[in-house]
Scaffold this motif. Structure first.
Motif, short mmCIF file in Angstrom:
data_model
loop_
_atom_site.label_atom_id
_atom_site.label_comp_id
_atom_site.label_asym_id
_atom_site.label_seq_id
_atom_site.Cartn_x
_atom_site.Cartn_y
_atom_site.Cartn_z
N THR A 35 36.01 -23.04 -39.92
CA THR A 35 34.77 -22.46 -38.98
C THR A 35 33.66 -23.11 -39.32
O THR A 35 32.75 -23.38 -38.63
CB THR A 35 34.88 -21.05 -39.03
N LYS A 58 26.09 -18.71 -41.89
CA LYS A 58 27.19 -18.82 -40.87
C LYS A 58 28.44 -18.32 -41.27
O LYS A 58 29.05 -17.89 -40.37
CB LYS A 58 27.33 -20.30 -40.53
N TYR A 59 28.59 -18.36 -42.55
CA TYR A 59 30.07 -17.65 -43.01
C TYR A 59 29.93 -16.06 -42.48
O TYR A 59 31.03 -15.65 -42.38
CB TYR A 59 30.06 -17.97 -44.35
N LYS A 61 28.21 -15.02 -40.21
CA LYS A 61 28.11 -14.75 -38.62
C LYS A 61 26.69 -14.17 -38.88
O LYS A 61 26.47 -13.38 -37.47
CB LYS A 61 28.93 -13.97 -38.25
N ASP A 64 24.09 -18.30 -35.53
CA ASP A 64 24.80 -18.81 -34.57
C ASP A 64 25.22 -20.30 -35.32
O ASP A 64 24.40 -20.61 -35.99
CB ASP A 64 24.30 -19.35 -33.26
#
Length: 187
Positions: A35, A58-59, A61, A64
């Motif tokens: 991801t 990003k990990y 969340k 974006d």
């Protein structure tokens, strides 16, 4: 008989808990690679530090997948270091620079490796500086292998870099700096 039955129940429960945790960690590491890493790019030649920080954000969340604000601000800054993010709070995560020491025979290698291992065991990743092409490049240590080494990922543009011999690289460099982070509870 009751003792044997109780011991058997405890053994089965313990095995289930440890097996579930191991499966969760494997899923977590796959998710990070699949991801985060696959959907991230290093935009500028010298933006590997903010790029690694963006991967952590990003990990969790917190931003974006199209977020590149840190790299766009940094661009090709040539005098940057982990110091730029030390004790900095970004989206609730506090980053901390560690092992700012001379790289020589007195470097506390065992302490560095133990710190990385402890962070991984707690479910976190570690940003690490490693030598690359006569300079230094930032990687994210994501997991420990069965033989005890660390697997680290990075990006160079859209190209994914994977190292499976992180400890060996650090030993040959006589040490390195890392960046850890703390998250708010519940994250």
């Amino acid at each position: 008989m009751k003792k044997v039955l109780f011991s058997l129940v405890v053994l089965i429960f313990t095995s289930f808990v440890f097996h579930s945790k191991a499966q969760t960690q494997e899923k977590d590491n796959f998710e990070f690679f699949d991801t985060v890493i696959n959907n991230h790019n290093q935009l500028f030649q010298m933006s590997c530090i903010p790029s690694a920080v963006e991967m952590i954000l990003k990990y969790y969340k917190l931003v974006d997948f199209d977020f590149y604000g840190l790299q766009n601000e940094w661009k090709n800054k040539t005098d940057g270091s982990f110091r730029d993010f030390d004790n900095k709070v970004l989206y609730g995560i506090t980053f901390s620079q560690k092992f700012v020491l001379p790289r020589n025979s007195t470097f506390p290698m065992d302490s560095l490796f133990q710190t990385i291992e402890n962070e991984l065991k707690s479910g976190k990743k570690v940003i690490i500086s490693l030598p690359a092409d006569g300079n230094w490049h930032m990687f994210v240590v994501c997991k420990q292998t069965r033989d005890g080494d660390f697997v680290s990922y990075s990006k160079l543009g859209s190209h994914t870099l994977i190292l499976r011999n992180t400890k060996d690289i650090v030993k040959k460099s006589n040490g390195t700096e890392i960046m850890t982070y703390s998250t708010p509870s519940g994250m």
